[in-house]
Design a protein around this motif. Structure first.
Motif, PDB file in Angstrom:
ATOM      1  N   TYR A  29      27.664  98.696 -75.590  1.00  0.00           N
ATOM      2  CA  TYR A  29      28.240  97.442 -74.675  1.00  0.00           C
ATOM      3  C   TYR A  29      29.081  96.589 -75.546  1.00  0.00           C
ATOM      4  N   TYR A  30      30.148  96.200 -75.381  1.00  0.00           N
ATOM      5  CA  TYR A  30      30.632  95.437 -76.008  1.00  0.00           C
ATOM      6  C   TYR A  30      31.435  94.196 -74.984  1.00  0.00           C
ATOM      7  N   SER A  31      31.235  92.984 -74.545  1.00  0.00           N
ATOM      8  CA  SER A  31      31.270  92.142 -73.160  1.00  0.00           C
ATOM      9  C   SER A  31      32.495  90.829 -74.369  1.00  0.00           C
ATOM     10  N   ALA A  32      33.447  90.620 -73.772  1.00  0.00           N
ATOM     11  CA  ALA A  32      34.202  89.459 -73.418  1.00  0.00           C
ATOM     12  C   ALA A  32      33.445  88.056 -74.118  1.00  0.00           C
ATOM     13  N   GLY A  33      33.465  87.336 -74.857  1.00  0.00           N
ATOM     14  CA  GLY A  33      32.676  86.308 -75.164  1.00  0.00           C
ATOM     15  C   GLY A  33      33.822  85.196 -74.692  1.00  0.00           C
ATOM     16  N   LEU A  34      33.892  84.140 -73.527  1.00  0.00           N
ATOM     17  CA  LEU A  34      34.419  83.843 -72.625  1.00  0.00           C
ATOM     18  C   LEU A  34      34.293  82.245 -73.156  1.00  0.00           C
ATOM     19  N   ASP A  35      33.016  81.629 -73.896  1.00  0.00           N
ATOM     20  CA  ASP A  35      32.559  80.139 -73.916  1.00  0.00           C
ATOM     21  C   ASP A  35      33.863  80.520 -75.560  1.00  0.00           C
ATOM     22  N   ALA A  36      33.600  81.482 -76.307  1.00  0.00           N
ATOM     23  CA  ALA A  36      34.396  81.368 -77.449  1.00  0.00           C
ATOM     24  C   ALA A  36      35.789  80.524 -76.822  1.00  0.00           C
ATOM     25  N   ALA A  84      34.354  76.819 -85.945  1.00  0.00           N
ATOM     26  CA  ALA A  84      34.171  77.875 -85.297  1.00  0.00           C
ATOM     27  C   ALA A  84      35.244  78.015 -84.147  1.00  0.00           C
ATOM     28  N   ARG A  85      35.829  77.309 -83.769  1.00  0.00           N
ATOM     29  CA  ARG A  85      36.516  77.047 -83.483  1.00  0.00           C
ATOM     30  C   ARG A  85      38.660  77.707 -84.042  1.00  0.00           C
ATOM     31  N   LEU A  86      38.446  77.664 -85.311  1.00  0.00           N
ATOM     32  CA  LEU A  86      39.269  78.057 -85.652  1.00  0.00           C
ATOM     33  C   LEU A  86      39.352  79.104 -86.415  1.00  0.00           C
ATOM     34  N   LEU A  87      37.667  79.996 -86.464  1.00  0.00           N
ATOM     35  CA  LEU A  87      37.454  81.346 -86.885  1.00  0.00           C
ATOM     36  C   LEU A  87      38.361  82.184 -85.321  1.00  0.00           C
ATOM     37  N   ALA A  88      37.308  81.887 -84.605  1.00  0.00           N
ATOM     38  CA  ALA A  88      37.871  82.215 -83.606  1.00  0.00           C
ATOM     39  C   ALA A  88      39.231  82.230 -82.814  1.00  0.00           C
ATOM     40  N   LEU A  89      40.217  81.774 -83.099  1.00  0.00           N
ATOM     41  CA  LEU A  89      41.474  81.545 -83.043  1.00  0.00           C
ATOM     42  C   LEU A  89      42.042  82.354 -84.120  1.00  0.00           C
ATOM     43  N   SER A  90      41.796  82.388 -85.483  1.00  0.00           N
ATOM     44  CA  SER A  90      42.086  83.608 -86.225  1.00  0.00           C
ATOM     45  C   SER A  90      41.840  84.770 -86.089  1.00  0.00           C
ATOM     46  N   ALA A  91      40.808  84.654 -85.638  1.00  0.00           N
ATOM     47  CA  ALA A  91      40.339  86.298 -85.185  1.00  0.00           C
ATOM     48  C   ALA A  91      41.187  86.902 -83.770  1.00  0.00           C
ATOM     49  N   LEU A 112      43.408  91.118 -79.517  1.00  0.00           N
ATOM     50  CA  LEU A 112      43.753  90.658 -78.180  1.00  0.00           C
ATOM     51  C   LEU A 112      43.857  91.669 -77.696  1.00  0.00           C
ATOM     52  N   ALA A 113      44.465  92.573 -77.656  1.00  0.00           N
ATOM     53  CA  ALA A 113      44.294  94.197 -77.017  1.00  0.00           C
ATOM     54  C   ALA A 113      42.977  94.210 -75.854  1.00  0.00           C
ATOM     55  N   ILE A 114      41.697  94.510 -77.069  1.00  0.00           N
ATOM     56  CA  ILE A 114      39.951  93.959 -77.419  1.00  0.00           C
ATOM     57  C   ILE A 114      39.840  93.143 -75.890  1.00  0.00           C
ATOM     58  N   PHE A 115      40.341  91.738 -76.613  1.00  0.00           N
ATOM     59  CA  PHE A 115      39.955  91.097 -75.809  1.00  0.00           C
ATOM     60  C   PHE A 115      39.790  90.862 -73.892  1.00  0.00           C
ATOM     61  N   ARG A 116      41.112  91.185 -73.999  1.00  0.00           N
ATOM     62  CA  ARG A 116      41.653  91.293 -72.928  1.00  0.00           C
ATOM     63  C   ARG A 116      41.220  92.364 -71.529  1.00  0.00           C
ATOM     64  N   LEU A 117      41.314  93.888 -72.075  1.00  0.00           N
ATOM     65  CA  LEU A 117      40.367  94.840 -71.559  1.00  0.00           C
ATOM     66  C   LEU A 117      38.546  94.004 -70.631  1.00  0.00           C
ATOM     67  N   LEU A 118      38.138  93.571 -72.308  1.00  0.00           N
ATOM     68  CA  LEU A 118      36.486  93.589 -72.591  1.00  0.00           C
ATOM     69  C   LEU A 118      36.516  92.369 -70.742  1.00  0.00           C
ATOM     70  N   ARG A 155      31.920  88.098 -85.535  1.00  0.00           N
ATOM     71  CA  ARG A 155      31.223  87.309 -86.090  1.00  0.00           C
ATOM     72  C   ARG A 155      32.602  85.789 -85.758  1.00  0.00           C
ATOM     73  N   ALA A 156      33.432  86.006 -85.152  1.00  0.00           N
ATOM     74  CA  ALA A 156      34.201  84.446 -84.281  1.00  0.00           C
ATOM     75  C   ALA A 156      33.059  84.567 -82.346  1.00  0.00           C
ATOM     76  N   ASN A 157      32.574  84.900 -82.541  1.00  0.00           N
ATOM     77  CA  ASN A 157      31.919  84.654 -81.330  1.00  0.00           C
ATOM     78  C   ASN A 157      32.526  85.420 -79.708  1.00  0.00           C
ATOM     79  N   LEU A 158      34.026  86.411 -80.371  1.00  0.00           N
ATOM     80  CA  LEU A 158      34.579  86.553 -79.246  1.00  0.00           C
ATOM     81  C   LEU A 158      34.050  87.854 -78.698  1.00  0.00           C
ATOM     82  N   VAL A 159      33.109  88.520 -78.801  1.00  0.00           N
ATOM     83  CA  VAL A 159      32.680  89.854 -78.322  1.00  0.00           C
ATOM     84  C   VAL A 159      30.606  89.403 -78.817  1.00  0.00           C
ATOM     85  N   SER A 160      30.195  90.057 -77.766  1.00  0.00           N
ATOM     86  CA  SER A 160      29.271  90.009 -78.432  1.00  0.00           C
ATOM     87  C   SER A 160      29.177  91.740 -77.556  1.00  0.00           C
ATOM     88  N   SER A 161      27.302  92.223 -77.923  1.00  0.00           N
ATOM     89  CA  SER A 161      26.868  93.372 -77.689  1.00  0.00           C
ATOM     90  C   SER A 161      25.941  93.549 -77.082  1.00  0.00           C
TER      91      SER A 161
END
Length: 102
Positions: free
Chosen positions: A72-79, A5-12, A19-25, A58-64
């Motif tokens: 609405y989308y939010s950042a998956g800070l735990d991931a 799961a960590r590798l999937l999130a790192l890859s994503a 990365l820009a989407i994640f930073r914005l969220l 899929r990588a749990n970096l965002v939830s909706s």
């Protein structure tokens, strides 16, 4: 969070748009942003944004969550914290014993 799961999130997250989407969220906070707002702020066409959000979800970096007619989308800070912990464990575990060469 297991290693796969960590590798999937790192890859994503290792993509400029994702990365820009994640930073914005992450900056938007737990309330997140609707997809249209993300698209407008980052200049990502909706079809590409949808692709990136699906990959990140899929990588749990965002939830909706749906609010009325908007999603609405939010950042998956735990991931992302899991990715940071993983990198710290595997890359920096011996750094205290082995000084970095400069």
């Amino acid at each position: 969070m297991d290693e796969d799961a960590r590798l999937l999130a790192l890859s994503a997250i290792a993509h400029r748009s994702r990365l820009a989407i994640f930073r914005l969220l992450a900056a938007a906070g737990p309330g997140g942003l609707p997809a249209g707002e993300i698209s407008a702020q980052l200049g990502i066409v909706p079809s590409s944004l949808s692709f990136h959000l699906k990959d990140m979800s899929r990588a749990n970096l965002v939830s909706s969550n749906r609010r009325g007619t908007f999603i609405y989308y939010s950042a998956g800070l735990d991931a992302i914290h899991g990715v940071i912990d993983f990198l710290t464990e595997i890359c920096l575990a011996d750094s205290a014993r082995t000084p970095f060469s400069r």
